[in-house]
Design a protein around this motif. Structure first.
Motif, PDB file in Angstrom:
ATOM      1  N   THR A 169      54.657  41.563  39.680  1.00  0.00           N
ATOM      2  CA  THR A 169      55.389  42.507  41.207  1.00  0.00           C
ATOM      3  C   THR A 169      54.100  43.471  41.359  1.00  0.00           C
ATOM      4  N   THR A 170      53.207  43.371  40.971  1.00  0.00           N
ATOM      5  CA  THR A 170      52.011  44.419  41.270  1.00  0.00           C
ATOM      6  C   THR A 170      51.916  45.719  41.198  1.00  0.00           C
ATOM      7  N   ASN A 171      52.851  45.741  39.744  1.00  0.00           N
ATOM      8  CA  ASN A 171      52.656  47.361  39.518  1.00  0.00           C
ATOM      9  C   ASN A 171      52.156  47.846  38.612  1.00  0.00           C
ATOM     10  N   CYS A 172      50.833  46.712  37.472  1.00  0.00           N
ATOM     11  CA  CYS A 172      50.804  47.569  36.324  1.00  0.00           C
ATOM     12  C   CYS A 172      49.162  46.746  36.529  1.00  0.00           C
ATOM     13  N   GLY A 173      48.131  46.224  37.101  1.00  0.00           N
ATOM     14  CA  GLY A 173      47.146  46.111  37.487  1.00  0.00           C
ATOM     15  C   GLY A 173      46.483  45.324  36.313  1.00  0.00           C
ATOM     16  N   LEU A 174      47.629  44.827  35.023  1.00  0.00           N
ATOM     17  CA  LEU A 174      46.561  44.088  34.929  1.00  0.00           C
ATOM     18  C   LEU A 174      46.122  42.712  34.760  1.00  0.00           C
ATOM     19  N   CYS A 175      45.565  42.750  35.666  1.00  0.00           N
ATOM     20  CA  CYS A 175      45.870  41.128  36.378  1.00  0.00           C
ATOM     21  C   CYS A 175      44.514  41.026  37.299  1.00  0.00           C
ATOM     22  N   THR A 176      43.992  42.154  37.179  1.00  0.00           N
ATOM     23  CA  THR A 176      42.690  42.143  38.267  1.00  0.00           C
ATOM     24  C   THR A 176      42.203  42.124  38.291  1.00  0.00           C
ATOM     25  N   VAL A 177      41.045  41.624  39.703  1.00  0.00           N
ATOM     26  CA  VAL A 177      39.690  39.980  39.128  1.00  0.00           C
ATOM     27  C   VAL A 177      39.057  40.705  40.375  1.00  0.00           C
ATOM     28  N   LEU A 178      38.159  40.651  40.523  1.00  0.00           N
ATOM     29  CA  LEU A 178      37.042  40.999  42.108  1.00  0.00           C
ATOM     30  C   LEU A 178      36.669  39.677  42.820  1.00  0.00           C
ATOM     31  N   VAL A 179      37.581  39.612  43.584  1.00  0.00           N
ATOM     32  CA  VAL A 179      37.566  38.603  45.009  1.00  0.00           C
ATOM     33  C   VAL A 179      36.450  39.427  45.924  1.00  0.00           C
ATOM     34  N   ASN A 180      35.243  38.147  45.910  1.00  0.00           N
ATOM     35  CA  ASN A 180      34.205  39.321  47.215  1.00  0.00           C
ATOM     36  C   ASN A 180      33.869  40.532  46.638  1.00  0.00           C
ATOM     37  N   GLY A 181      34.212  40.957  45.354  1.00  0.00           N
ATOM     38  CA  GLY A 181      33.455  42.354  45.560  1.00  0.00           C
ATOM     39  C   GLY A 181      34.845  43.261  45.643  1.00  0.00           C
ATOM     40  N   LYS A 182      35.951  43.073  45.591  1.00  0.00           N
ATOM     41  CA  LYS A 182      36.822  43.806  45.549  1.00  0.00           C
ATOM     42  C   LYS A 182      37.574  43.795  45.153  1.00  0.00           C
ATOM     43  N   PRO A 183      37.995  44.895  44.693  1.00  0.00           N
ATOM     44  CA  PRO A 183      39.668  44.799  42.929  1.00  0.00           C
ATOM     45  C   PRO A 183      40.683  44.097  44.193  1.00  0.00           C
ATOM     46  N   SER A 184      41.833  42.902  43.156  1.00  0.00           N
ATOM     47  CA  SER A 184      42.286  42.045  43.815  1.00  0.00           C
ATOM     48  C   SER A 184      43.422  41.604  42.731  1.00  0.00           C
ATOM     49  N   LEU A 185      44.677  42.337  42.654  1.00  0.00           N
ATOM     50  CA  LEU A 185      45.772  41.663  41.609  1.00  0.00           C
ATOM     51  C   LEU A 185      45.930  40.065  41.792  1.00  0.00           C
ATOM     52  N   SER A 186      45.689  39.153  40.793  1.00  0.00           N
ATOM     53  CA  SER A 186      45.225  37.764  40.797  1.00  0.00           C
ATOM     54  C   SER A 186      47.020  37.367  40.783  1.00  0.00           C
TER      55      SER A 186
END
Length: 152
Positions: free
Chosen positions: A40-57
């Motif tokens: 639900t995009t609330n925890c940040g556990l799935c964070t990756v960098l997309v073109n250098g910016k943090p994104s919730l996968s």
């Protein structure tokens, strides 16, 4: 459909279903640092960098990775281990479940912000959920890391 992108500095391609999320694709490709926590995009556990910016996968359809550079913790091993030592030194490593997403955001913050205030650090990391602590140890580790690495 086929999606082509860069994964941790190497060309990657995959046949995906239209409803495939980036989180699932990355895990299928062996990137196990990318974790499912809430969907639900609330925890940040799935964070990756997309073109250098943090994104919730968990919220990004895999098809949107087309032509992009995706970096997971596996692609930042040296930086991640370096910061991980600071977490341990400050007694700030807890169960470790949130660490991959947290470390991804710290590395992205270090690259983006120069000399951030405590409020800016907290705002940058607001999307990371740690169920073990109140972040005091993590904040100490971030501040010490930035001081040593020249970011603060």
């Amino acid at each position: 459909m086929e999606v082509k992108f860069q994964l941790n500095g190497k060309p990657a391609a995959a046949d995906i279903e239209p409803d495939c999320m980036l989180l699932d694709l990355l895990r299928d490709m062996g990137c196990y640092s990318v974790k499912r926590g809430c969907d639900t995009t609330n925890c940040g556990l799935c964070t990756v960098l997309v073109n250098g910016k943090p994104s919730l996968s968990c919220a990004m359809p895999a098809a949107r990775a087309e032509g992009k550079e995706i970096v997971t913790l596996e692609g930042l091993q040296e930086e991640a281990e370096d910061f991980g030592r600071f977490l341990a030194k400050e007694g700030a490593e807890q169960c470790g479940y949130c660490s991959p997403g947290f470390i991804m955001n710290v590395i992205a913050m270090m690259r983006e912000l120069k000399d951030p205030s405590i409020e800016e650090i907290k705002e940058y990391l607001a999307g990371n959920l740690c169920r073990c602590s109140g972040y005091e140890g993590q904040m100490r580790a971030i501040q010490n890391y930035m001081k040593e690495k020249g970011g603060q």
